[in-house]
Motif scaffolding. Structure first.
Motif, PDB file in Angstrom:
ATOM      1  N   THR A  57      -0.114   3.208  -3.120  1.00 50.47           N
ATOM      2  CA  THR A  57      -1.506   3.654  -3.010  1.00 50.47           C
ATOM      3  C   THR A  57      -1.593   4.906  -2.133  1.00 50.47           C
ATOM      4  OG1 THR A  57      -1.915   1.297  -2.771  1.00 50.47           O
ATOM      5  CG2 THR A  57      -3.842   2.726  -2.806  1.00 50.47           C
ATOM      6  N   THR A  76      -3.027  -2.488   2.786  1.00 49.75           N
ATOM      7  CA  THR A  76      -3.290  -1.194   2.142  1.00 49.75           C
ATOM      8  C   THR A  76      -4.416  -0.458   2.861  1.00 49.75           C
ATOM      9  OG1 THR A  76      -2.574  -2.138   0.033  1.00 49.75           O
ATOM     10  CG2 THR A  76      -3.849  -0.100  -0.079  1.00 49.75           C
ATOM     11  N   THR A  77      -5.456  -1.195   3.222  1.00 50.98           N
ATOM     12  CA  THR A  77      -6.579  -0.576   3.939  1.00 50.98           C
ATOM     13  C   THR A  77      -6.086   0.027   5.257  1.00 50.98           C
ATOM     14  OG1 THR A  77      -8.061  -2.210   2.978  1.00 50.98           O
ATOM     15  CG2 THR A  77      -8.899  -1.007   4.878  1.00 50.98           C
ATOM     16  N   GLN A  78      -5.291  -0.738   5.984  1.00 51.91           N
ATOM     17  CA  GLN A  78      -4.769  -0.252   7.280  1.00 51.91           C
ATOM     18  C   GLN A  78      -3.942   1.018   7.088  1.00 51.91           C
ATOM     19  OE1 GLN A  78      -2.601  -3.626   8.747  1.00 51.91           O
ATOM     20  NE2 GLN A  78      -4.331  -4.457   9.879  1.00 51.91           N
ATOM     21  N   ARG A  79      -3.090   0.991   6.085  1.00 54.17           N
ATOM     22  CA  ARG A  79      -2.206   2.146   5.856  1.00 54.17           C
ATOM     23  C   ARG A  79      -3.023   3.391   5.523  1.00 54.17           C
ATOM     24  NH1 ARG A  79       2.776   1.529   5.521  1.00 54.17           N
ATOM     25  NH2 ARG A  79       2.672  -0.640   4.861  1.00 54.17           N
ATOM     26  N   LEU A  80      -4.015   3.219   4.654  1.00 54.02           N
ATOM     27  CA  LEU A  80      -4.841   4.369   4.246  1.00 54.02           C
ATOM     28  C   LEU A  80      -5.672   4.881   5.420  1.00 54.02           C
ATOM     29  CD1 LEU A  80      -6.022   2.969   0.802  1.00 54.02           C
ATOM     30  CD2 LEU A  80      -4.470   4.898   1.132  1.00 54.02           C
ATOM     31  N   GLN A  81      -6.181   3.936   6.221  1.00 57.73           N
ATOM     32  CA  GLN A  81      -7.003   4.297   7.376  1.00 57.73           C
ATOM     33  C   GLN A  81      -6.183   5.106   8.395  1.00 57.73           C
ATOM     34  OE1 GLN A  81      -8.883   0.736   8.654  1.00 57.73           O
ATOM     35  NE2 GLN A  81     -10.880   1.733   8.615  1.00 57.73           N
ATOM     36  N   GLY A  86       0.779  -1.247   0.000  1.00 58.89           N
ATOM     37  CA  GLY A  86       0.000   0.000   0.000  1.00 58.89           C
ATOM     38  C   GLY A  86       0.804   1.288   0.000  1.00 58.89           C
ATOM     39  N   THR A 117     -10.798   3.237  -3.739  1.00 61.47           N
ATOM     40  CA  THR A 117     -11.629   2.029  -3.845  1.00 61.47           C
ATOM     41  C   THR A 117     -10.719   0.856  -4.187  1.00 61.47           C
ATOM     42  OG1 THR A 117     -13.501   3.333  -4.622  1.00 61.47           O
ATOM     43  CG2 THR A 117     -13.590   0.972  -5.052  1.00 61.47           C
ATOM     44  N   LEU A 165      -8.632   6.836   3.318  1.00 67.48           N
ATOM     45  CA  LEU A 165      -9.404   5.700   2.809  1.00 67.48           C
ATOM     46  C   LEU A 165     -10.579   6.118   1.923  1.00 67.48           C
ATOM     47  CD1 LEU A 165      -9.320   2.634   2.923  1.00 67.48           C
ATOM     48  CD2 LEU A 165     -10.741   2.704   4.959  1.00 67.48           C
ATOM     49  N   GLU A 166     -11.174   7.242   2.228  1.00 66.04           N
ATOM     50  CA  GLU A 166     -12.437   7.557   1.520  1.00 66.04           C
ATOM     51  C   GLU A 166     -12.262   7.962   0.053  1.00 66.04           C
ATOM     52  OE1 GLU A 166     -11.463  11.713   2.109  1.00 66.04           O
ATOM     53  OE2 GLU A 166     -11.078   9.923   3.280  1.00 66.04           O
TER      54      GLU A 166
END
Ligand SMILES: C[S@@+](CC[C@H](N)C(=O)[O-])C[C@H]1O[C@@H](n2cnc3c(N)ncnc32)[C@H](O)[C@@H]1O
Length: 193
Positions: free
Chosen positions: A38, A64-69, A35, A78, A74-75
């Motif tokens: 990303t 990747t989700t964790q990093r963005l969060q 991520g 997609t 994250l928002e």
């Protein structure tokens, strides 16, 4: 002396250049991995921008989700837990000819399962979609790694594909280090106006 950019720094330089002067750019991370790319893209597109991302591994989606969060981005992103070759089925068709940048970082997930690697057939399918969906002046960066089994074969396929793109529609460059074995290299495809 001016410092030479690494493969990833060069890829980011080309992406940044492609996003300049766009108030709501759309970009694709074709290989999410951990991520890092990303997150870079999410920062670069700004509050009005959009990032789509693909990976076949649930670990990559999770990381990747964790990093963005953690970073609060994250928002605007997609994530698709599917191969980038399924691009056409996942990215809404309203984005055709609107994609300003696509990053491919080929090979295996660092700190993950090194036997799960990108493969020439699916990489080329995704590159074909990327070329078709790219906006004028949009760029595709492909970081190629040859140190793992199958890496050199995939690099050959990518370079061969890119070198056959029509020069009146695309400008294609390939940057390589000549005096280090297994050094990564970078293919950059830019769509002409
Ligand atoms: C070198 S890593 C990407 C590194 C990442 N960009 C980062 O910043 O950490 C390559 C990734 O490609 C993924 N991959 C392999 N085949 C794929 C496919 N067909 N579509 C999308 N991703 C794929 C792997 O699971 C792996 O996570």
């Amino acid at each position: 002396m001016m410092k030479t950019l690494s493969t990833l720094q060069s890829a980011k330089y080309h992406v940044k250049r492609a996003l300049q002067e766009h108030s709501h750019p759309t970009v694709v991370d074709a290989t999410l991995g951990n991520g890092y790319d990303t997150l870079f893209l999410a920062k670069e597109v700004g509050t009005q921008g959009k990032v789509f991302g693909f990976d076949i591994q649930s670990l990559a989606i999770k990381k990747t989700t964790q990093r963005l969060q953690q970073e609060g981005f994250l928002e605007r992103v997609t994530l698709f837990h599917v191969g980038h070759e399924y691009w056409e089925a996942f990215i809404p068709h309203g984005y055709k000819n609107q994609i300003n940048a696509v990053m491919f970082n080929l090979g295996y997930l660092p700190h993950g399962d090194e036997t799960i690697i990108t493969s020439p057939e699916t990489t080329l399918q995704a590159m074909e979609h990327a070329c078709q969906w790219l906006a004028p002046r949009g760029v595709i960066t492909i970081a190629l790694y040859v140190g793992h089994e199958g890496g050199q074969n995939e690099a050959n396929h990518v370079v061969n594909f890119a070198s056959q793109l029509p020069s009146n529609q695309f400008q294609v460059t390939w940057t390589q280090t000549l005096n280090r074995t297994h050094a990564p290299s970078l293919v950059v495809i830019e769509k002409r106006k």
